[in-house]
Design a protein around this motif. Structure first.
Motif, mmCIF file in Angstrom:
data_model
loop_
_atom_site.group_PDB
_atom_site.id
_atom_site.type_symbol
_atom_site.label_atom_id
_atom_site.label_comp_id
_atom_site.label_asym_id
_atom_site.label_seq_id
_atom_site.Cartn_x
_atom_site.Cartn_y
_atom_site.Cartn_z
ATOM 1 N N GLN A 1 -15.095 -3.096 -0.483
ATOM 2 C CA GLN A 1 -14.325 -2.038 -1.153
ATOM 3 C C GLN A 1 -13.058 -1.693 -0.393
ATOM 4 O O GLN A 1 -12.087 -1.245 -0.981
ATOM 5 N N LEU A 2 -13.091 -1.910 0.932
ATOM 6 C CA LEU A 2 -11.887 -1.629 1.716
ATOM 7 C C LEU A 2 -10.777 -2.585 1.305
ATOM 8 O O LEU A 2 -9.605 -2.220 1.270
ATOM 9 N N GLU B 1 -10.474 -3.909 -1.652
ATOM 10 C CA GLU B 1 -10.017 -3.427 -2.946
ATOM 11 C C GLU B 1 -9.078 -2.229 -2.782
ATOM 12 O O GLU B 1 -8.042 -2.150 -3.436
ATOM 13 N N ALA B 2 -9.481 -1.320 -1.899
ATOM 14 C CA ALA B 2 -8.662 -0.131 -1.674
ATOM 15 C C ALA B 2 -7.287 -0.535 -1.149
ATOM 16 O O ALA B 2 -6.261 -0.040 -1.613
ATOM 17 N N ARG C 1 -5.780 -3.388 -1.542
ATOM 18 C CA ARG C 1 -5.033 -4.022 -2.641
ATOM 19 C C ARG C 1 -4.467 -2.961 -3.568
ATOM 20 O O ARG C 1 -3.363 -3.095 -4.082
ATOM 21 N N SER C 2 -5.259 -1.884 -3.776
ATOM 22 C CA SER C 2 -4.834 -0.875 -4.745
ATOM 23 C C SER C 2 -3.560 -0.162 -4.313
ATOM 24 O O SER C 2 -2.853 0.385 -5.132
ATOM 25 N N PHE C 3 -3.272 -0.137 -3.004
ATOM 26 C CA PHE C 3 -1.970 0.455 -2.649
ATOM 27 C C PHE C 3 -0.933 -0.614 -2.312
ATOM 28 O O PHE C 3 0.110 -0.331 -1.728
ATOM 29 N N GLY C 4 -1.224 -1.850 -2.688
ATOM 30 C CA GLY C 4 -0.195 -2.884 -2.614
ATOM 31 C C GLY C 4 -0.122 -3.639 -1.308
ATOM 32 O O GLY C 4 0.914 -4.244 -1.012
ATOM 33 N N ALA C 5 -1.198 -3.640 -0.510
ATOM 34 C CA ALA C 5 -1.172 -4.404 0.740
ATOM 35 C C ALA C 5 -1.215 -5.899 0.431
ATOM 36 O O ALA C 5 -1.858 -6.323 -0.510
ATOM 37 N N SER C 6 -0.489 -6.691 1.243
ATOM 38 C CA SER C 6 -0.510 -8.140 1.051
ATOM 39 C C SER C 6 -1.750 -8.708 1.728
ATOM 40 O O SER C 6 -2.424 -8.021 2.494
ATOM 41 N N GLN D 1 -1.597 -8.431 5.439
ATOM 42 C CA GLN D 1 -1.796 -7.032 5.861
ATOM 43 C C GLN D 1 -3.268 -6.662 5.771
ATOM 44 O O GLN D 1 -3.789 -5.958 6.632
ATOM 45 N N LYS E 1 -4.503 -5.468 9.158
ATOM 46 C CA LYS E 1 -4.594 -4.004 9.210
ATOM 47 C C LYS E 1 -5.951 -3.488 8.749
ATOM 48 O O LYS E 1 -6.285 -2.334 8.978
ATOM 49 N N VAL E 2 -6.700 -4.316 8.048
ATOM 50 C CA VAL E 2 -7.997 -3.836 7.570
ATOM 51 C C VAL E 2 -9.149 -4.630 8.186
ATOM 52 O O VAL E 2 -9.941 -4.091 8.945
ATOM 53 N N LYS F 1 -8.899 -5.036 12.107
ATOM 54 C CA LYS F 1 -8.976 -3.681 12.644
ATOM 55 C C LYS F 1 -10.404 -3.128 12.580
ATOM 56 O O LYS F 1 -10.913 -2.560 13.538
ATOM 57 N N GLU F 2 -11.033 -3.307 11.429
ATOM 58 C CA GLU F 2 -12.375 -2.762 11.250
ATOM 59 C C GLU F 2 -13.433 -3.536 12.023
ATOM 60 O O GLU F 2 -14.478 -3.001 12.367
#
Lengths: 224, 327
Positions: A127-128, A130-131, A133-138, A141, A145-146, A149-150
């Motif tokens: 879901q992260l 998806e989240a 992607r929902s704000f336009g991350a490439s 990224q 960044k996800v 990082k996680e």
């Protein structure tokens, strides 16, 4: 048996043979793990991108990489070192000594680490992605960044596991000319019927594993 | 704002979405409701292109989502925020960094980012938690952070995928109130996917009920809840009320015009009869009070009741033995 003559002889072996061997083992492990980490990390990113559950699923690319990762991982380390000795000779110029051991160790460790890192990154909640992607991350990224990082704590514990595993692999490589603490344990300990050398080497390995694990745990706690 | 026409999507032979037609006006709070697996979340993901569709068209603000290439769709998604059931926060980032993540991805200046994050945390009421980690927050607070993150790119649309389903009723209510406030103050169109009727009643102006991939009913919430179409009873289930076999059972429907009047007692006194009250409901739909009262009358008195209700322009329907409305 445990008189001063024994200790003097032990000290002579320790300073003359074991101490340099510790250095050699540490150098081999450090260098091969360094290269394997970088290669494994890049490979893991590619695997995560093209994995069937990844960011841009691509059966062909993933299938090929997955196949190679599995092939290399199915070689017992000591066989791999012997098997790729022609390549080692071509690249390094020799097949014995610590420098010659770094190449096969790196080749063996990179897919191993790649798989561990891939698993770490794939364990991040979908879901992260998806989240993000929902704000336009490439896709890149999302990876940096996800996913990375996680999964840093999991990557740290995976790296600790790999280093300890390949410390023992490096010791094994001593049997086929790599030198280091493993070679000393086998040549001066086992084959010379010198138990004090053999068990000193085992004890040193134990200490090394403990220290690596402690550093790993400390980093894990710091980043979790 | 959002126009969905003849939208269909299938996985292999299974039709997830079947010929969906929905129009969502700007500034509205629109509900898409249905049971789990009905296809509502898939439909929501089609709006921001997280899911593709096979045929039909989905036009957001004049742009057909299908026509966008991967770079254009990233740009397009800046206009559409989204929140999820499980909040989807990065566990290792602070509240600040979570909200700032979209701004970082789009390479905004630090000074702007700082200002924006603080402003958003102020809106969702979490200014004091700016340096906390998600694991230190309650569910409701996490969803507030997610809302702040979804608003960070100043979107025109906010998609909510079961945003309150993982929260307790009281927290869910406060999140709904926040969404309503955002809708009013910032003029953001909100699309809510949910299976919770309380959410629909409290927040939505119009809804679509989705059943097995088909949009069965759509229209204003109060009309749909008054008419009680089959799709709605399928969704919320009938109350388990035993209807007497004698007499006539009817349901008096209370619209916002007469829901505050003492209709049944007036009726009883005016026409001088007794009857059984089997059930009554009264709910707040945004600011309208709507409800129904179910009564059972003797056959011989039924005519008087009918005359009274019709004279006062009060809507009613028959109810059969299985507690279904008969129109």
């Amino acid at each position: 048996m445990l008189d001063s003559a024994f200790f003097q002889e032990w000290l002579r072996y320790f300073n003359g043979i074991i101490r340099p061997a510790i250095g050699a083992t540490l150098r081999m492990v450090t260098a091969s793990m360094f290269f394997a980490f970088i290669l494994g990390f890049l490979l893991a990113i590619v695997l995560v991108i093209y994995s069937p559950h990844g960011l841009r699923p691509n059966k062909r690319i993933y299938g090929i990489l997955d196949f190679f990762v599995n092939i290399i991982r199915s070689f017992p380390i000591i066989i791999l070192i012997v098997a790729i000795s022609p390549i080692t000779r071509m690249v390094v110029g020799t097949t014995i000594g610590e420098k010659a051991a770094i190449l096969p160790l790196t080749i063996a460790a990179a897919p191993f680490m790649a798989r561990i890192f891939e698993n770490s990154m794939m364990e991040v909640d979908k879901q992260l992605i998806e989240a993000a992607r929902s704000f336009g991350a490439s896709d890149l990224q999302i990876i940096f960044k996800v996913l990375i990082k996680e999964s840093i704590p999991s990557i740290i514990s995976g790296t600790t596991l790999s280093i300890i595993y390949f410390l023992s692999a490096t010791t094994l490589a001593g049997a086929v000319g790599a030198g280091g603490i493993g070679a000393v344990a086998l040549n001066y300990g086992y084959q010379s019927f010198n138990n004090s050398i053999l068990y000193t080497c085992v004890f040193i390995l134990l200490i090394m594993v403990q220290i690596i694990q402690m550093i790993g745990n400390w980093l894990y706690k710091k980043f979790v | 704002m959002i126009k969905i026409e003849e939208l269909s999507k299938s996985y292999n032979d299974f039709k997830v979405l079947d010929n969906i037609n929905i129009k969502i006006k700007k500034g509205m709070i629109y509900g898409i409701i249905g049971r789990s697996g009905a296809g509502k979340s898939t439909l929501l993901r089609c709006i921001n292109g997280l899911e593709s569709y096979d045929s039909g068209s989905l036009i957001v603000d004049g742009v057909d989502v299908k026509s966008l290439n991967s770079k254009e769709i990233r740009e397009f998604r800046k206009n559409i925020g989204m929140i999820f059931q499980q909040f989807s926060l990065l566990s290792r980032l602070s509240v600040y960094d979570n909200v700032a993540l979209p701004l970082r991805c789009w390479k905004y200046k630090n000074s702007y980012m700082d200002k924006k994050v603080k402003e958003l945390l102020d809106i969702v009421g979490l200014s004091d938690k700016i340096h906390s980690l998600p694991r230190e927050l309650s569910g409701g607070q996490k969803q507030r952070v997610a809302i702040a993150r979804a608003l960070s790119m100043d979107p025109k649309i906010l998609l909510c995928d079961e945003a309150t389903s993982a929260l307790d009723p009281k927290t869910a209510k406060s999140i709904m109130d926040l969404l309503c406030r955002i809708n009013q103050q910032l003029g953001i169109t909100i699309v809510i996917v949910t299976h919770q009727m309380s959410v629909v009643k409290r927040t939505c102006q119009e809804i679509t009920i989705i059943e097995n991939g088909k949009a069965i009913v759509n229209g204003p919430v109060n009309e749909i809840f008054l008419q009680q179409p089959k799709a709605l009873t399928n969704l919320i289930g009938n109350k388990d009320i035993s209807i007497p076999t004698d007499g006539v059972t009817i349901k008096i429907l209370l619209s916002d015009k007469n829901s505050k009047k003492p209709i049944v007692t007036t009726m009883a006194r005016e026409i001088g009869i007794d009857f059984l009250v089997l059930d009554s409901e009264l709910d707040n739909y945004r600011n309208n009070l709507l409800g129904s009262i179910m009564i059972n009358v003797d056959d011989k008195h039924f005519h008087k009741v009918k005359v009274f209700l019709d004279r006062n322009n009060i809507a009613w329907t028959f109810v059969d033995n299985g507690n279904n409305q008969v129109n």
